[in-house]
Design a protein around this motif. Structure first.
Motif, PDB file in Angstrom:
ATOM      1  N   GLU A   1      -1.337 -66.163   3.508  1.00 11.47           N
ATOM      2  CA  GLU A   1      -1.314 -65.558   2.182  1.00 11.47           C
ATOM      3  C   GLU A   1      -2.501 -64.607   2.063  1.00 11.47           C
ATOM      4  O   GLU A   1      -3.638 -64.979   2.374  1.00 11.47           O
ATOM      5  CB  GLU A   1      -1.401 -66.637   1.099  1.00 11.47           C
ATOM      6  CG  GLU A   1      -0.194 -67.574   1.058  1.00 11.47           C
ATOM      7  CD  GLU A   1       1.065 -66.874   0.573  1.00 11.47           C
ATOM      8  OE1 GLU A   1       0.933 -65.871  -0.154  1.00 11.47           O
ATOM      9  OE2 GLU A   1       2.166 -67.328   0.929  1.00 11.47           O
TER      10      GLU A   1
ATOM     11  N   ASP B   1      -4.619 -61.445  -0.293  1.00 10.65           N
ATOM     12  CA  ASP B   1      -4.914 -61.029  -1.663  1.00 10.65           C
ATOM     13  C   ASP B   1      -5.106 -59.528  -1.804  1.00 10.65           C
ATOM     14  O   ASP B   1      -5.291 -59.039  -2.920  1.00 10.65           O
ATOM     15  CB  ASP B   1      -6.185 -61.734  -2.170  1.00 10.65           C
ATOM     16  CG  ASP B   1      -6.029 -63.251  -2.200  1.00 10.65           C
ATOM     17  OD1 ASP B   1      -4.925 -63.715  -2.529  1.00 10.65           O
ATOM     18  OD2 ASP B   1      -7.010 -63.946  -1.876  1.00 10.65           O
TER      19      ASP B   1
ATOM     20  N   GLU C   1      -7.700 -58.432   6.039  1.00  2.79           N
ATOM     21  CA  GLU C   1      -7.655 -59.869   5.752  1.00  2.79           C
ATOM     22  C   GLU C   1      -6.925 -60.635   6.854  1.00  2.79           C
ATOM     23  O   GLU C   1      -7.338 -61.730   7.254  1.00  2.79           O
ATOM     24  CB  GLU C   1      -6.961 -60.115   4.417  1.00  2.79           C
ATOM     25  CG  GLU C   1      -7.772 -59.745   3.194  1.00  2.79           C
ATOM     26  CD  GLU C   1      -7.044 -60.116   1.923  1.00  2.79           C
ATOM     27  OE1 GLU C   1      -6.563 -61.263   1.821  1.00  2.79           O
ATOM     28  OE2 GLU C   1      -6.941 -59.259   1.032  1.00  2.79           O
TER      29      GLU C   1
END
Length: 202
Positions: free
Chosen positions: A71, A73, A83
């Motif tokens: 996941e 962001d 990320e």
């Protein structure tokens, strides 16, 4: 004209009269439920659950690369890629280690996005002194390229060290300076064929 339901009877068979014009049956004379629309017997389609778009690739017990979702962001593809690469450098998690997942990337590796444009991601490698070589080195490159390629908009990867493009190994061990694609490393996604031992003559 009186409101009614016209029933055109197509009749046949023994003992059933076939003559006469079609008859108009009043709505009030139709048995309850007969004139109601027939409910569909087919169940509504089950909505498909889309796979997680962002994945990193880890090494299983058979040295095959397998995807694990992450996941993110970030708000832009470049932030998503940064990320994801950070997650790859930190992997595997404790839960993934219990599944016997590992990584060919060395501890302390740094993966930085220096450019993402025109479908090309440029990734700077910050490698420790003992960088992986041989098969482990090829799997490490495959992990980076396959993981980065799960970010929409990333079609190819160029690896750099100290800002300079480097030759990267293909699964065969051949070194190339051209951009790398997920297709180049697809062979790491399937187990190798079993080796056959020649039969010993009796």
């Amino acid at each position: 004209m009186a409101t009614g339901v016209a029933l055109v009877l197509v009749l046949g068979g023994c003992g059933v009269p076939t003559g006469g014009p079609p008859a108009v049956v009043e709505q009030s004379d139709v048995p309850y439920g007969l004139a109601a629309p027939t409910p569909s017997s087919s169940a509504p389609p089950t909505p498909e659950v889309a796979p997680a778009p962002y994945r990193i690739f880890l090494v299983d017990g058979a040295d095959v690369l397998v995807a694990r979702p992450r996941e993110l962001d970030g708000a832009t593809p470049r932030e998503h890629l940064a990320e994801l690469l950070a997650a790859l450098a930190d992997a595997p998690t404790a839960g993934e280690r219990t599944e016997e997942m590992s990584t060919s990337l060395p501890p302390g590796v740094r993966l930085s996005v220096t450019d993402l444009s025109g479908g090309m991601a440029t990734i700077e490698l910050g490698l420790p002194a003992e960088a992986p070589t041989g098969g482990a080195g090829r799997r490490a490159v495959a992990q980076i390229v396959l993981s980065a390629s799960t970010v929409p908009g990333v079609d190819a990867v160029r690896l750099t060290v100290d800002g300079e493009p480097v030759e990267a190994p293909l699964p065969s061990g051949e070194l190339i300076s051209a951009p790398l694609t997920a297709e180049d490393y697809a062979t790491f996604l399937t187990p190798p064929p079993p080796s056959t031992v020649p039969a010993t003559p009796s």
